[in-house]
Write an enzyme that holds these catalytic residues in place. Sequence first.
Site, short mmCIF file in Angstrom:
data_model
loop_
_atom_site.label_atom_id
_atom_site.label_comp_id
_atom_site.label_asym_id
_atom_site.label_seq_id
_atom_site.Cartn_x
_atom_site.Cartn_y
_atom_site.Cartn_z
N LYS A 1 0.95 -1.31 -0.08
CA LYS A 1 -0.52 0.11 0.12
C LYS A 1 1.17 1.05 -0.47
O LYS A 1 1.65 1.98 0.83
CB LYS A 1 -0.78 -0.15 1.53
CG LYS A 1 -1.40 1.18 0.99
CD LYS A 1 -2.76 1.17 2.54
CE LYS A 1 -4.39 2.01 2.23
NZ LYS A 1 -3.71 3.45 2.43
N ARG B 1 -17.34 1.75 -1.31
CA ARG B 1 -15.85 0.92 -0.56
C ARG B 1 -16.56 -0.17 0.16
O ARG B 1 -17.27 -0.06 0.93
CB ARG B 1 -16.02 2.39 0.64
CG ARG B 1 -15.02 1.97 1.91
CD ARG B 1 -15.09 2.41 3.08
NE ARG B 1 -14.77 4.59 2.99
CZ ARG B 1 -13.85 4.82 2.32
NH1 ARG B 1 -12.50 3.58 2.38
NH2 ARG B 1 -13.18 5.76 2.58
P1 AMP Z 1 -7.79 5.15 2.60
O1 AMP Z 1 -6.39 6.72 1.69
O2 AMP Z 1 -6.57 4.75 3.47
O3 AMP Z 1 -8.71 4.68 2.05
O4 AMP Z 1 -6.26 4.17 1.82
C1 AMP Z 1 -6.47 3.63 0.15
C2 AMP Z 1 -5.98 4.31 -0.75
O5 AMP Z 1 -4.93 3.67 -0.80
C3 AMP Z 1 -6.42 4.13 -2.31
O6 AMP Z 1 -7.59 5.24 -2.40
C4 AMP Z 1 -4.66 4.41 -3.27
O7 AMP Z 1 -4.25 5.29 -2.78
C5 AMP Z 1 -3.98 3.48 -1.93
N1 AMP Z 1 -3.14 2.86 -2.65
C6 AMP Z 1 -1.59 2.60 -2.31
N2 AMP Z 1 -1.55 1.74 -3.11
C7 AMP Z 1 -2.47 0.36 -3.61
C8 AMP Z 1 -2.31 -0.71 -3.68
N3 AMP Z 1 -1.74 -1.26 -3.55
N4 AMP Z 1 -4.38 -0.99 -4.28
C9 AMP Z 1 -5.36 -0.06 -4.39
N5 AMP Z 1 -4.72 0.91 -3.79
C10 AMP Z 1 -3.91 1.53 -3.05
#
Ligand code: AMP
Length: 583
Positions: free
Chosen positions: A251, A417
């Site tokens: 991530k 989501r």
């Molecule tokens: P959050 O912003 O904490 O809700 O986490 C989701 C976000 O993580 C997504 O919207 C992407 O911008 C990011 N992200 C980073 N790496 C990945 C990945 N391998 N697959 C999907 N999302 C990712």
Amino acid sequence: MWYSELVEAYEKIEATTKRLEMTDYLVELFKNTPSELLDKVVYLTQGRLYPEFVGIELGLAEKLALRAVANAAGVPVKNVESEAKRVGDVGLAAEDILKKKRQATLFSGRLDVETVYGTLDKIARTTGEGSVDAKIKLLSGLLADANPKEAKYLMRTVTGRLRLGVADMTILDALAVAFASKEQRELVERAYNITSDLGYVAKLLAEEGLEGLKRCKITVGRPIRMMLAQRLTSAEETLEKLGGRAACEFKYDGERIQLHKKSDEILLFSRRLENITAQYPDVVDAARRCILAEDAIVEGECVAVDPDTGDFLPFQELMHRRRKYGIERAVKEFPASFFLFDALYDGEDLTQMPYPERRRRLEAIVREGNNFRLSEMITSDDVNEIERFFELAIESGCEGLMLKSIAEDSVYQAGARGWLWIKLKRSYQSKMAEPIDVVVVGTFMGKGRRAGTYGALLVAVYDDDRDVFPTVCKLGSGFSDKDLENLPKILEPYKIGHKHPRVESSIEADIWFTPAVVLEIIGDELTLSPVHTCAFGQIREGAGIAVRFPRFTGRFREDKAPEDATTVKEIVEMYQAQLKKIE
Ligand code: AMP
């Protein structure tokens, strides 16, 4: 259609805080709108002229708008300015001034929606030399034909401050009721999720019915609303939730980008679906070289990289690119790498295919380059292996892992989501180990050293079930002197004279804001609190959950919309995880 019909609906919408009533007024309004005007009426109701991704925004400076009022009413500018200061709202000021003036004179004409829209559009598009005078003239013309109530809404709209508190989801509800039925709302939402354009969906539905919507297709150049992730804290639980085996990816901590390629033309959209192509010329270049398909839509995360060491840098460094000029310097000083993780289109709509197939298609159309790579991924059913991969991700400068369903039904859930993607970040200690993203909804005026400026902010999280923003704490620490100086400027455009209808607060703030500005905070722990409304009554009757000793981390999350803030569900999970650690 007369503009006064719109204004009447706005008056009613503004007077209620109940979502159902709001929906009823919108249904009535949409039903009374000729279908060829419906897109324009929908945009105007959102306080805009086009969907976000088109990039044509209203936002005439208040000072200029007030000059137009003075022209139209034939009174000195300073009178209008002092009235605006007194009532704190350019709309109310215009209404008051015109009311007084109009008692004496008759006013001409009636405004129709088309004229209003057309003139606002001209104002938004007029640029370059002489544009200031031209804009004022256009607005004066409109105001001269407007009655005082219409003037109020015209002023709020043209300055980008029409804040009726109508969420996109409420507009979708109303469209479904007006032109289909409640049961068919899902179809309406799907059309919106793949086109990101409420006006377009509204008009299509009104003109061609559900059949028209069913024909609605993914189009390169039109962003698709992004799929989002849920969150859990243990690898074991996550794996179980995903059926025992999952795709596990790093991530990356950067900016989500949806990249559209149509032959040589590349467009980049942010998570909020703004067109951010100009900010990433390096990604555009790489995409031309590395994407082999003629037409494609792919997604990934763009991360800032230290040019000396190749290490990932904090997300904040990418914000240097949020500027109009000097992008080239920012690209040199803060180079970025793009990590791709999904393909939505490669000449064919891929969104209904399972994730492993989409990943295969992605790998087939991408030739990896230096700064253009596929996300690191393993597929695993072994908790130990996933935990090791998690540690590797952290060591590499990532935030943790994204675990993704590889089941038959692991489609790309545009705009949702859901539980097909689950993020796994560091587990919580008994203290709050991790920051959360909150929305500013109000402020209290400062005392002592902060007299005359903001003392503390009232901040909220997002309740995605009920589409409201309950408060989670007052925030007064962690701000640098510069932050304190800048905050009023940053928040000024969102000031409103009352609590926003989507904000839930039992505290009275000195100034209220439309939920818009997202920032990151960290606290000592989550506690139960009778005054904050986050998850109210869920853990204990008469109490919500609040952040204890919150501090601003210094990160403004310009990339996040208020609905992207940490959710109430996440707070509840964090609270429960925290309890487990203490036990
Ligand atoms: P959050 O912003 O904490 O809700 O986490 C989701 C976000 O993580 C997504 O919207 C992407 O911008 C990011 N992200 C980073 N790496 C990945 C990945 N391998 N697959 C999907 N999302 C990712």
